[in-house]
Design an enzyme around this catalytic site. Structure first.
Site, PDB file in Angstrom:
ATOM      1  N   SER A  30      -2.747  -4.510  11.215  1.00 31.93           N
ATOM      2  CA  SER A  30      -1.326  -4.119  10.747  1.00 31.93           C
ATOM      3  C   SER A  30      -0.671  -3.065  11.498  1.00 31.93           C
ATOM      4  O   SER A  30      -1.279  -2.098  11.780  1.00 31.93           O
ATOM      5  CB  SER A  30      -1.308  -3.849   9.240  1.00 31.93           C
ATOM      6  OG  SER A  30      -1.212  -4.932   8.646  1.00 31.93           O
TER       7      SER A  30
ATOM      8  N   ASP B 161       8.882  -5.365   7.821  1.00 30.81           N
ATOM      9  CA  ASP B 161       7.612  -4.583   7.616  1.00 30.81           C
ATOM     10  C   ASP B 161       7.438  -3.464   8.634  1.00 30.81           C
ATOM     11  O   ASP B 161       6.317  -3.658   9.294  1.00 30.81           O
ATOM     12  CB  ASP B 161       6.526  -5.339   7.272  1.00 30.81           C
ATOM     13  CG  ASP B 161       5.464  -4.740   6.553  1.00 30.81           C
ATOM     14  OD1 ASP B 161       5.555  -3.625   6.397  1.00 30.81           O
ATOM     15  OD2 ASP B 161       4.298  -5.413   6.187  1.00 30.81           O
TER      16      ASP B 161
ATOM     17  N   HIS C 203       4.235  -1.110   5.283  1.00 31.90           N
ATOM     18  CA  HIS C 203       2.908  -1.111   4.209  1.00 31.90           C
ATOM     19  C   HIS C 203       1.986  -0.096   4.780  1.00 31.90           C
ATOM     20  O   HIS C 203       1.080   0.513   3.916  1.00 31.90           O
ATOM     21  CB  HIS C 203       2.407  -2.498   3.891  1.00 31.90           C
ATOM     22  CG  HIS C 203       1.660  -3.150   4.922  1.00 31.90           C
ATOM     23  ND1 HIS C 203       2.045  -4.001   5.647  1.00 31.90           N
ATOM     24  CD2 HIS C 203       0.224  -2.979   5.335  1.00 31.90           C
ATOM     25  CE1 HIS C 203       1.145  -4.635   6.606  1.00 31.90           C
ATOM     26  NE2 HIS C 203       0.049  -3.613   6.245  1.00 31.90           N
TER      27      HIS C 203
HETATM   28  N1  ARG Z   1      -0.972  -9.020   3.789  1.00 32.79           N
HETATM   29  C1  ARG Z   1      -0.661  -7.803   4.727  1.00 32.79           C
HETATM   30  C2  ARG Z   1      -2.005  -7.015   4.947  1.00 32.79           C
HETATM   31  O1  ARG Z   1      -2.985  -7.327   4.765  1.00 32.79           O
HETATM   32  C3  ARG Z   1       0.366  -6.936   4.132  1.00 32.79           C
HETATM   33  C4  ARG Z   1       0.233  -6.178   2.901  1.00 32.79           C
HETATM   34  C5  ARG Z   1       1.112  -5.309   2.206  1.00 32.79           C
HETATM   35  N2  ARG Z   1       2.080  -5.980   1.563  1.00 32.79           N
HETATM   36  C6  ARG Z   1       1.826  -6.415   0.075  1.00 32.79           C
HETATM   37  N3  ARG Z   1       2.758  -7.080  -0.668  1.00 32.79           N
HETATM   38  N4  ARG Z   1       0.769  -6.066  -0.558  1.00 32.79           N
HETATM   39  O2  ARG Z   1      -1.983  -5.825   5.101  1.00 32.79           O
HETATM   40  N1  GLU Z   2      -1.654  -6.767   6.746  1.00 31.61           N
HETATM   41  C1  GLU Z   2      -3.008  -6.571   7.447  1.00 31.61           C
HETATM   42  C2  GLU Z   2      -3.008  -5.227   7.669  1.00 31.61           C
HETATM   43  O1  GLU Z   2      -2.887  -4.189   7.099  1.00 31.61           O
HETATM   44  C3  GLU Z   2      -3.079  -7.553   8.822  1.00 31.61           C
HETATM   45  C4  GLU Z   2      -2.964  -8.989   8.315  1.00 31.61           C
HETATM   46  C5  GLU Z   2      -4.244  -9.261   8.482  1.00 31.61           C
HETATM   47  O2  GLU Z   2      -5.313  -9.081   7.688  1.00 31.61           O
HETATM   48  O3  GLU Z   2      -4.621  -9.759   9.268  1.00 31.61           O
HETATM   49  O4  GLU Z   2      -3.995  -4.764   8.687  1.00 31.61           O
END
Ligand code: ARG
Ligand code: GLU
Length: 726
Positions: free
Chosen positions: A657, A228, A92
């Site tokens: 991330s 991911d 991502h």
């Molecule tokens: N929750 C993760 C972060 O905060 C992954 C985000 C990407 N994935 C998604 N389905 N939007 O970045």
């Molecule tokens: N998916 C998040 C990011 O892109 C990390 C997850 C979080 O917020 O801890 O930084």
């Protein structure tokens, strides 16, 4: 989809209730430490299992692991995993870049991308990675002679001048980029000496069936089966230094890179995460916390639910719309789900109540202690200021999420720029050239824009705005709405007759504007809306909000300082600010003793169990299914399957991330990519019982690269160790 997410949230509720209030047995460690301050944590870290000296994690001579961690793009982390500048980060995190490289013919989301040698690696224009070479505490140099209570504006003037001068000096003396940032709400300043590389190339990217597997349904949740990850490479110019893209650039020669440890881990093992957490607010007062909890988060959730539904419907109907909106949608949905977890976590934990208790203690300390006279009425001042701004904050949030949630309204800023050019006195071909240039510069927007989809968004967001902000609606909005028979769909049709609704119309306008007609813009319905929104905000909202945040910056700096002086029990770490931090914890299931039928680790069997060819988010690629059926796992087999993801109790945040997840020896065992939903409140309030970071197991990454991507050549440049093999 809805059903399954509902189901999983029911499971989560019961799991959650079973450990809320349970004994705090866990080893979760709150804190995101500045690398140069880690020495003070060493004993604690050793107690928990650290087996290497801190100097190996950070030192100032260029030989420590910080040199293998990069800020990837504008808000992710990446790590160097070979001497040839190979970067590992999240799928991502590379998503937006790969969207720019993809087309219907080269659909890397559907098919993945695997370079088979260096020459096939794809240049990623605009992408950068930044190495942090060193950090120094420069607080004395910035704040010397300043009293705590000097007015904020005066302080800012002095501080900003000192920062600029000192940065210049550091640049000259170090030959590196130098940035000075505030920590602890302006109570400390650190200079960050860094190098930013600009020639970055795509190396490997699994298809969405692996890289976004589970999609938004599984996002922010555990158990998790998303592969991911993606891989890039840093290229350098002469002397291994940063350079613009050139085919003559060479892979960056990395002296420091991570060793990959594939021997596995077990619950209780020590872990560290090294990366760039973006924003946390752990020390704010209950009044500001309440604004997030009861105003900001709920409005964002409400507006985004509507926007996402409208997008989703169009994306399902049309692959082109899907390709245009997939990256945008992921971003919008990500916050949407996170804030839902945040609100819920804050509520279940009674975080507000706990803050209020803390504030009662603080008040007691402040009154008893005479050393900080200003501390006594800090909280009452913050209360008064916060309460008086709430209504304005609410309206502004609706503007941001509902009115500007319509892309066309934002895009009308292009017309505003054109209007300014027209008013600047340019004419004839000079004017035409400027307008054409502006119109061309907006090409990127139209590449990912579908007016019909956006019109559906208008139809749902404008009613929300008009209903929720009654009494604070710009007169022009009401006028347009009334003129269109108080019918939102008709109003939308009218607004979407704007010339910014299509790239052709705007190009045509720019092209035929030698005798520019600014009336055409002034009568443009989207520009009228845009302009009315801006005027309203800049007259009634923004100045008040700015004043409020300025006042709060002052009060929060003093409050932070007072907490650090008066609270004798807490160990303070600075809030996240997208600078390099290390956090440590342990591999730790979220409910080791309770009824949950899963543990701290997931496997490929779990991926296959979730396979659903009818639902995009859960479609396992054919080739992965074949590898599964043949049990063709090579050296990545563990107990007849392949480990996929694991959770641990490291205190991470957005920006982490892609961060390397390390074992006690500083070897890489995984890549951080998420947190559990129940613990996302950790940006505001950390609870060791609930907060877990989610990481991709390095063995799944390598399995996919080698067996699925047939890119085994990459493994040859990595340093892979296995303690189990002698
Ligand atoms: N929750 C993760 C972060 O905060 C992954 C985000 C990407 N994935 C998604 N389905 N939007 O970045
Ligand atoms: N998916 C998040 C990011 O892109 C990390 C997850 C979080 O917020 O801890 O930084």
């Amino acid at each position: 989809m809805l059903k399954s997410s509902l189901f999983s949230s029911i499971i989560k509720t019961s799991v959650l209730l079973s450990f809320v209030g349970a004994n705090c047995h866990v080893f979760a460690k709150e804190g995101m430490w500045l690398p140069p301050t880690l020495k003070s944590r060493e004993t604690d870290m050793q107690k928990m299992g650290l087996e290497i000296p801190i100097e190996q994690i950070y030192n100032t001579s260029g030989t420590s692991l910080n040199n293998a961690v990069v800020l990837f793009g504008k808000g992710c982390t990446g790590e160097i995993i070979s001497s040839k500048g190979l970067i590992l980060t999240n799928h991502h995190c590379g998503y937006g870049t790969v969207q720019g490289l993809s087309s219907k013919e080269h659909d890397y989301f559907a098919n993945g991308f695997w370079a088979q040698n260096n020459s096939e690696e794809l240049p990623c224009g605009g992408l950068t990675v930044t190495f942090i070479r060193r950090m120094e505490n420069v607080t004395d140099k910035i704040t010397t002679g300043l009293t705590d209570t000097i007015p904020e504006a005066d302080r800012n003037n002095i501080v900003n001048t000192r920062i600029k001068n000192l940065e210049k000096g550091y640049k000259v003396s170090s030959g590196l980029d130098a940035t000075i940032k505030p920590y602890f709400n302006g109570n400390q300043y650190w200079v960050i000496l860094s190098e930013t590389y600009r020639d970055i190339r795509l190396v490997g990217f699994p298809p969405n069936g692996i890289g976004t597997f589970g999609g938004d349904t599984d996002n922010w949740s555990w158990p998790r089966h998303t592969g991911d990850f993606s891989m890039f490479r840093v290229y350098a110019g002469k002397n291994n230094k940063p350079a613009d893209y050139s085919k003559d650039n060479k892979p960056y020669e990395a002296k420091e890179y991570f060793t990959l440890n594939i021997s596995g881990y077990k619950e209780g093992d020590f872990t560290m995460v090294y990366g760039f957490p973006g924003t946390t607010n752990e020390y704010i007062s209950s009044y500001q916390l309440n604004q997030i909890y009861s105003i900001i988060d709920p409005i964002r959730i409400e507006a985004r639910t509507k926007r996402l539904n409208a997008w989703q419907e169009q994306m399902q109907k049309n692959r082109e719309v899907f390709l245009k909106y997939t990256s945008k949608r992921a971003g919008v949905a990500n916050g949407w789900k996170k804030w839902q977890g945040e609100v819920r976590g804050l509520k279940l934990n009674d975080a507000l109540g706990k803050k209020q208790d803390y504030e009662r203690n603080f008040q007691q300390w402040a009154i008893t202690d005479n050393s900080l006279p200003y501390a006594d009425d800090l909280l009452s001042q913050m209360a008064a200021k916060s309460l008086s701004i709430n209504d304005i904050l609410k309206t502004d949030e609706y503007f941001k999420e509902a009115v500007y949630g319509v892309e066309l309204v934002q895009q009308a800023s292009l017309l505003d720029k054109m209007l300014q050019v027209m008013r600047s006195g340019l004419n004839g071909s000079a004017l035409k050239d400027s307008l054409i240039k502006l119109s061309k510069a907006s090409g990127g927007f139209y590449k990912n824009y579908d007016a019909e989809t956006d019109k559906h968004v208008f139809d749902v967001l404008m009613p929300l705005f008009m209903n929720k902000c009654a009494g604070r609606i710009p007169a022009t909005f009401t006028k347009q709405y009334n003129e269109q028979g108080k019918n939102y769909s008709r109003w939308g049709d009218y607004v979407f007759s704007s010339i910014v609704a299509s790239s052709e119309d705007i190009a045509h306008f720019a092209d035929n504007s030698a005798a520019a007609d600014s009336n055409k813009i002034k009568n443009d319905p989207a520009w009228i809306l845009y302009n009315a929104a801006n005027q309203y905000r800049s007259t009634y909202l923004t100045p008040n909000i700015n004043r409020y945040y300025n006042d709060m910056a002052y009060l929060n700096r003093l409050y932070m300082n007072a907490q650090m002086q008066l609270d004798k029990h807490k160990i303070f770490y600075p809030d996240a600010n997208l600078t390099l931090r290390l956090t440590y914890g342990k591999i730790d299931g979220i409910d080791p003793d309770g009824p949950a039928g899963y543990s701290y680790q997931t496997t490929l069997d779990g991926v296959i169990a979730k396979d659903n060819p009818d639902v995009d988010e859960f479609k396992v690629p054919q080739k992965l299914k074949e590898l599964y059926t043949k049990k063709d796992y090579g050296r990545w087999a563990v107990n007849g399957t392949v480990p996929v993801a694991f959770i641990a109790s490291n205190h991470t945040s957005g920006g982490n991330s892609g961060s390397p997840v390390l074992n006690a020896k500083g070897e890489l065992i995984g890549t951080n990519f998420d947190r559990v939903w129940e613990g996302t409140m950790s940006d505001l309030y950390f609870d060791p019982n609930l907060c877990r970071n989610i990481s991709l197991d390095i063995r799944y990454t390598l399995f996919i690269v080698e067996k699925f991507g047939n890119a085994g050549w990459l493994l040859k440049e990595m340093k892979i160790v296995n303690n189990k093999k002698k």
